[in-house]
Enzyme design. Structure first.
Site, short mmCIF file in Angstrom:
data_model
loop_
_atom_site.label_atom_id
_atom_site.label_comp_id
_atom_site.label_asym_id
_atom_site.label_seq_id
_atom_site.Cartn_x
_atom_site.Cartn_y
_atom_site.Cartn_z
N ASN A 1 -14.26 4.64 -2.55
CA ASN A 1 -15.08 3.50 -2.12
C ASN A 1 -15.68 2.76 -3.32
O ASN A 1 -16.82 2.31 -3.29
CB ASN A 1 -16.19 3.96 -1.16
N ASP B 1 -10.39 8.46 -1.55
CA ASP B 1 -11.02 7.18 -1.26
C ASP B 1 -12.39 7.23 -1.92
O ASP B 1 -13.32 7.84 -1.40
CB ASP B 1 -11.13 6.99 0.25
N GLU C 1 -10.25 11.24 5.96
CA GLU C 1 -10.51 10.88 7.36
C GLU C 1 -9.48 11.51 8.30
O GLU C 1 -8.84 10.85 9.10
CB GLU C 1 -10.55 9.36 7.54
#
Length: 549
Positions: free
Chosen positions: A438, A436, A289
Site C-alpha cells: 500500500n 501489497d 487477502e
C-alpha cells in the site's frame, strides 16, 4: 470377489468395517479390543434380518426372523480360520477373506480412501476444473481419474442409454465451448503405489457455463508456459481481493459499481484466479487477502494439482490472511516464522528502540498496535541444491491513504524480524519480500527498502497531520531491489490507480532474468476498471523470473 473395507488406525479405539450384504450397505463401528466372534455373530444376525425383510413385510418381521436359519460366518487368513477369541485389531488383516454363507469378501485393511471428494460448483468453459480431494492411506499422485460429460443436456436424468461419454483423464479437466450446457462426472480411484481403494463418482451440481472470453492474463501466460529449471525461481505476488470485502455493499455500489455483480462472486472469480495462477507455472506464490475457506476449499486443492503446496496465516480480527505457495518438486519448507507486527513490536526486545520512540506519541502508538497486520515468513530449501535456501516474506500493510507513518513503523518491524531470520535462524538464506505494501514508489516504505534508510524528516511521518507526528530515522541493513521495478500501477479501480505491490529481492543472491509484462492499459480498461468479468481482483499480479547467483 466382493470387498469388505476395514479402517483400523492404531491410535484410535474403534475400527470400521464396511461391506454390502444382500443389497444393503453395512457400516459397523466396533472396539479394536473386542473379540472377533461378537462381530461375526452381528454379521450373521444382519444377514437374517436382511433375508427376513425380503420375504415378509416389516409387520411380520419378528416371526419370520425366527424361522430363518443363520448363515455360517467365518473369517479366514492364509486359508486358516481366524479364532473367534482374536481381537478385531489382529483379526481383520489385509488379504483375509470373510465368508458369509455362500458370499465371500476380500478384506482390504487401510486401503486408499477419499475422505473428501467434491467438484466445484461453478464450471466455465476454457477454465480448469479442479476437484477438492483429501485422501487417507494413499497419495493423490497415485490416484486414477476419468472424466465424463453428458452426451446432451439432461441426458442422464432422462434415462438415455450411454448418457455419459468419456471426456478425458488426469486430475484436472478443462471443458471446451462444446461442453456448455452439460454436466460433468468424475470417476476417481484412490491409490497408493499399486494398491487401489474403492472408486467414487462425482457429478457436478450445475452445468458448464460460457467463459468470459479473453482475460487480462492470457497474453502473460505466453511468457510462462513452461516451468523454470533449477537455476531460476519464478515468483508471483498477488492481492486476490478477499470475498468478505468484494461482497460488501460499499464494494458493490461505491468501489466497483462498474463490475457486473456475478463477476464479484467468488464462485465466479475463483475460476479466473485458478486459471491465472496455474498458467504462471510459478515456483513461489505470495497471495494477500485470501479468505480462509478459499485457501482450504478452492485454492489449495487446485494448486496441489499443479505441484504447489501452501501455508496460510490468518490475519487477527479478520477472516482473511496471507498464503505462500511453493513448487513441491523444487522446494521443501524448513521453517515458518510468522508474526503479528503489533504483537512483535510490543513484546519482542528486538523492536525496543522503535517502540520507545513510538511511545512518545500515544495517538500514533495506539493506531499502530490496534492493527492486525501479519507478516508471513516461510523458509524454503532447494531440493536440487540443499545449500540454497530462500526466506520468503509476505505481508499486506495498512491500507489508509494517510497511513504512511503507520506503514513505516510496520515495515521497520518486518525488516528487523526478517533480518534476524536470515542472519540467526537461517544464516545466508536469500531473502524475497513480497506483498501489497500500500505504498507508492515515492513513499518512505519504498525508500527504506530500496535505499536502506529513511530520515526523520521524511514527509510520511506527517502523513496524517501533527497529532500523529512521530519522527525517527529507520535503517535497513539488507540491500534490496524491486525485481519488477516501478510499474505505472498494480492497482486500478474507478477512483484510483497506482503502484502498491512489490517483489523485493537481494541482488547478492539473485539477478532478474525476466519480468512478465503487465496487461496492457487497453486490457485493464476494457470493462472500465478492475475487477471485471475478465480479471478477478482490483490488483494485478506481479510475476518475475529470478536467477540464482
Amino acid at each position: 470377489m466382493e470387498r469388505v473395507v476395514v479402517r483400523c488406525v492404531p491410535l484410535e479405539s474403534k475400527l470400521t468395517i464396511s461391506f454390502t450384504l444382500e443389497g444393503s450397505h453395512k457400516h459397523m463401528l466396533r472396539d479394536q479390543t473386542e473379540e472377533l466372534g461378537k462381530v461375526l455373530a452381528r454379521i450373521a444376525n444382519n444377514f437374517i434380518k436382511a433375508q427376513s425383510k425380503s420375504k415378509k413385510s416389516r409387520k411380520s418381521y419378528s416371526k419370520e426372523a425366527a424361522e430363518v436359519a443363520g448363515p455360517e460366518v467365518r473369517l479366514y487368513f492364509n486359508d486358516d480360520v481366524v479364532a473367534e477369541e482374536v481381537t478385531n485389531f489382529d483379526a481383520w488383516q489385509d488379504g483375509a477373506v470373510l465368508h458369509v454363507g455362500e458370499h465371500k469378501y476380500k478384506v482390504e485393511r487401510n486401503h486408499p480412501t477419499f475422505t473428501t471428494a467434491e467438484l466445484p460448483t461453478s464450471l466455465l468453459s476454457g477454465f480448469p476444473v479442479c476437484p477438492k480431494l483429501e485422501i487417507e492411506f494413499g497419495d493423490l499422485k497415485d490416484c486414477l481419474f476419468k472424466w465424463y460429460k453428458e452426451r446432451s443436456p439432461n441426458a442422464d436424468t432422462e434415462g438415455q442409454d450411454s448418457s455419459w461419454i468419456e471426456a478425458g483423464n488426469g486430475r484436472v479437466f478443462t471443458p471446451s465451448n462444446s461442453d456448455i450446457g452439460v454436466r460433468l462426472k468424475l470417476k476417481c480411484t484412490p491409490g497408493n503405489g499399486s494398491k487401489y481403494g474403492m472408486a467414487k463418482e462425482l457429478v457436478s451440481a450445475g452445468t458448464v457455463e460460457a467463459g468470459p472470453g479473453a482475460c487480462t492474463f492470457d497474453n502473460r501466460h505466453m511468457y510462462t508456459n513452461k516451468v523454470t529449471d533449477d537455476s531460476t525461481v519464478r515468483v508471483v505476488s498477488y492481492n486476490i481481493l478477499a470475498d468478505i470485502y468484494a461482497q460488501t455493499e460499499l464494494s458493490k455500489t461505491v468501489l466497483y459499481p462498474y463490475c457486473a455483480p456475478y463477476a464479484l462472486n467468488f464462485d465466479y472469480r475463483q475460476n479466473l484466479i485458478k486459471k491465472e495462477l496455474s498458467g504462471y507455472n510459478a515456483d513461489i506464490i505470495c497471495l494477500q487477502e485470501v479468505d480462509k475457506t478459499a485457501f482450504t476449499d478452492s485454492l489449495s486443492p487446485a494448486l496441489d494439482a499443479f505441484d504447489m503446496d501452501g501455508v496460510f496465516r490468518i490475519k487477527e480480527k479478520q477472516h482473511e490472511g496471507l498464503a505462500t505457495y511453493f513448487r513441491k518438486s523444487k522446494f521443501k519448507c524448513i521453517g515458518q516464522y510468522d508474526i503479528v507486527l503489533a504483537e512483535a513490536l510490543k513484546t519482542d526486545p528486538l523492536h525496543g528502540v522503535v517502540l520507545e520512540k513510538l511511545s512518545t506519541n500515544p495517538t500514533l502508538k495506539d493506531k499502530v498496535v490496534d492493527r492486525s497486520t501479519a507478516l508471513q515468513v516461510t523458509v524454503l530449501q532447494s531440493l536440487s541444491d540443499p545449500s540454497k535456501t530462500v526466506c520468503v516474506g509476505n505481508t499486506h500493510l495498512y491500507w489508509h491513504p494517510k497511513g504512511g507513518n503507520v506503514r513505516l513503523v510496520q515495515m521497520a518491524v518486518a525488516l528487523r524480524h526478517l533480518t534476524r531470520v536470515v542472519t540467526e535462524d537461517h544464516p545466508g538464506a536469500a531473502l524475497l519480500f513480497s506483498g501489497d505494501f500500500n505504498s507508492s514508489p515515492s513513499s518512505g516504505v519504498f525508500q527504506l527498502l530500496s535505499q536502506g534508510a529513511v530520515s526523520e524528516g521524511h514527509s510520511d511521518w506527517a502523513s496524517n497531520g501533527p497529532e500523529e507526528l512521530c519522527q525517527m530515522e529507520l535503517q535497513n541493513p539488507l540491500q534490496m531491489q524491486s525485481a519488477c521495478g516501478e510499474p505505472a500501477y498494480t492497482n486500478y479501480v474507478g477512483g484510483f490507480h497506482g503502484c502498491l505491490d512489490y517483489i523485493f529481492m537481494e541482488p547478492r543472491a539473485f539477478q532478474v532474468e525476466q519480468v512478465i509484462p503487465l496487461p496492457s492499459h487497453q486490457e485493464v480498461t476494457t470493462y472500465q476498471a478492475l475487477p471485471s468479468v475478465s480479471h478477478p481482483s482490483d490488483h494485478i499480479a506481479l510475476v518475475c523470473d529470478l536467477k540464482w547467483k
